[in-house]
Design a protein around this motif. Sequence first.
Motif, mmCIF file in Angstrom:
data_model
loop_
_atom_site.group_PDB
_atom_site.id
_atom_site.type_symbol
_atom_site.label_atom_id
_atom_site.label_comp_id
_atom_site.label_asym_id
_atom_site.label_seq_id
_atom_site.Cartn_x
_atom_site.Cartn_y
_atom_site.Cartn_z
ATOM 1 N N GLY A 1 4.649 6.110 -67.812
ATOM 2 C CA GLY A 1 5.400 5.265 -68.708
ATOM 3 C C GLY A 1 5.319 5.660 -70.205
ATOM 4 N N PHE A 2 4.091 6.446 -70.363
ATOM 5 C CA PHE A 2 4.178 7.191 -71.821
ATOM 6 C C PHE A 2 4.368 8.714 -71.905
ATOM 7 N N ASP A 3 4.264 9.272 -70.783
ATOM 8 C CA ASP A 3 4.388 10.632 -70.589
ATOM 9 C C ASP A 3 5.654 10.956 -70.031
ATOM 10 N N ARG A 4 5.980 12.475 -69.459
ATOM 11 C CA ARG A 4 7.342 12.729 -69.052
ATOM 12 C C ARG A 4 7.276 12.580 -67.666
ATOM 13 N N SER A 5 6.378 11.815 -66.806
ATOM 14 C CA SER A 5 6.373 11.622 -65.218
ATOM 15 C C SER A 5 7.387 10.601 -65.097
ATOM 16 N N PRO A 6 8.290 10.951 -64.129
ATOM 17 C CA PRO A 6 9.487 10.180 -63.965
ATOM 18 C C PRO A 6 8.951 8.670 -63.177
ATOM 19 N N LEU A 7 9.701 7.714 -63.462
ATOM 20 C CA LEU A 7 9.275 6.178 -62.712
ATOM 21 C C LEU A 7 9.382 6.625 -61.332
ATOM 22 N N SER A 8 10.275 7.255 -60.800
ATOM 23 C CA SER A 8 10.502 7.435 -59.174
ATOM 24 C C SER A 8 8.763 7.760 -58.772
#
Length: 407
Positions: A66-73
């Motif tokens: 949510g706060f880094d670049r990791s995708p929500l998928s």
Amino acid sequence: MSEYSRLKIMLGGVPLGCDNIGDEATLASAVGIFRRLMPECELTVCTAKQRETASKFNCNTLPLYGFDRSPLSEFRRVVANYDLFIWFGATGLSDYPETACALLENSQKAGVATVVWNVGMNNVFNPMLYSLAGKKLKLCKLLESVTWVDWAAHFEKFIHKRVRKRLADTLGKSRLIVLRDEASLLELRKCASFPQAMVGADSAILQKSVEFESLRWEDHCAQMFNSATKRVALCLSSQSPVGELDDFAAWLDNLNLSENVLTIMLPMNPITDYEFMEKLRSKMKYSQKTIMPRFIEPEEIQCVVAKCNLVISSRLHLMILALNHLIPCIGIARGSKINSFLDQFGLPVAGSTGTVDFNTLDYYAKKYLGANDFSLQGAKVRKKMVKNLSEAESRLKSVLYEINSRI
């Protein structure tokens, strides 16, 4: 083996590991609560400092979804392996509501139960995210000049309405909603009625301290601290910086001399607050009457502030840690959360970071440095907060029992 051994809980929705000591204090106490209620649960914390957090709390860690670049998928794929997602702490309902909503929504779509635990809400949404700026603001001002309609206000009202509807829809599907104070609950109920929501307290009211003798000071700091007869702890946030820094430096010089005070600057962000308060020190004539130790753990900060006579802060959690030991505080507001918290204790707020009220600041600083008759009043308020938190814990335990029974 305990019946709770399989319960897998993910803690997220807070920008942990981003150099905010207040958030880390909330995490430490929340971990203690969840482990006390379910000793054998499996806790996983989403944080930017995975290795350090895993070592300190003996828990699993994941990226700061949510706060880094990791995708929500990716988050939805990972959270599907858990039984419960808990959004806990901070002022996320107004600071970053859509970020946390996205995590809740994806958890719910994955069939994972959700809980909102002692989150706060200001009376305004984060202006950095929900106020017009740049080209959009210029366009609205241009339209206003020819239509006499405040298009910026209309557009922001539309944005805020959309966010409130999303909060209403998403939180309405949570198994438990606990707000950290009455003011936050009233703000949330502007989104929807939420009859099941309740008031608890910030988990950090349970923060523990280290032993004073274990603190590792720079030599000159330890000597000055131990020899001081009056100590004032100070934190000015770099997020919403005090604009009248020259005036604040002059006021602090005068206080340090007239009251024979040692000012202990305690950055609640050890990077940005430290830099900002170094700037403040550079403007002081008598900066030698200040120290700024480099403590970065909430249990260290609380240990130091417990031996001060007064706290002045625009950071909420420094005051929470101080009031755990009934040290009187003077707030400098940035949003409504500081006012809401200190109002419960009958403690003053000396204006805002935009306009500091130096008359109020001076009056109450000298009052509390002269004679501290606050402890009895403070103890009553704190007792109520602990009671509210205990009642919220009972509700949470019931939810955990129910979820666990279905595993």
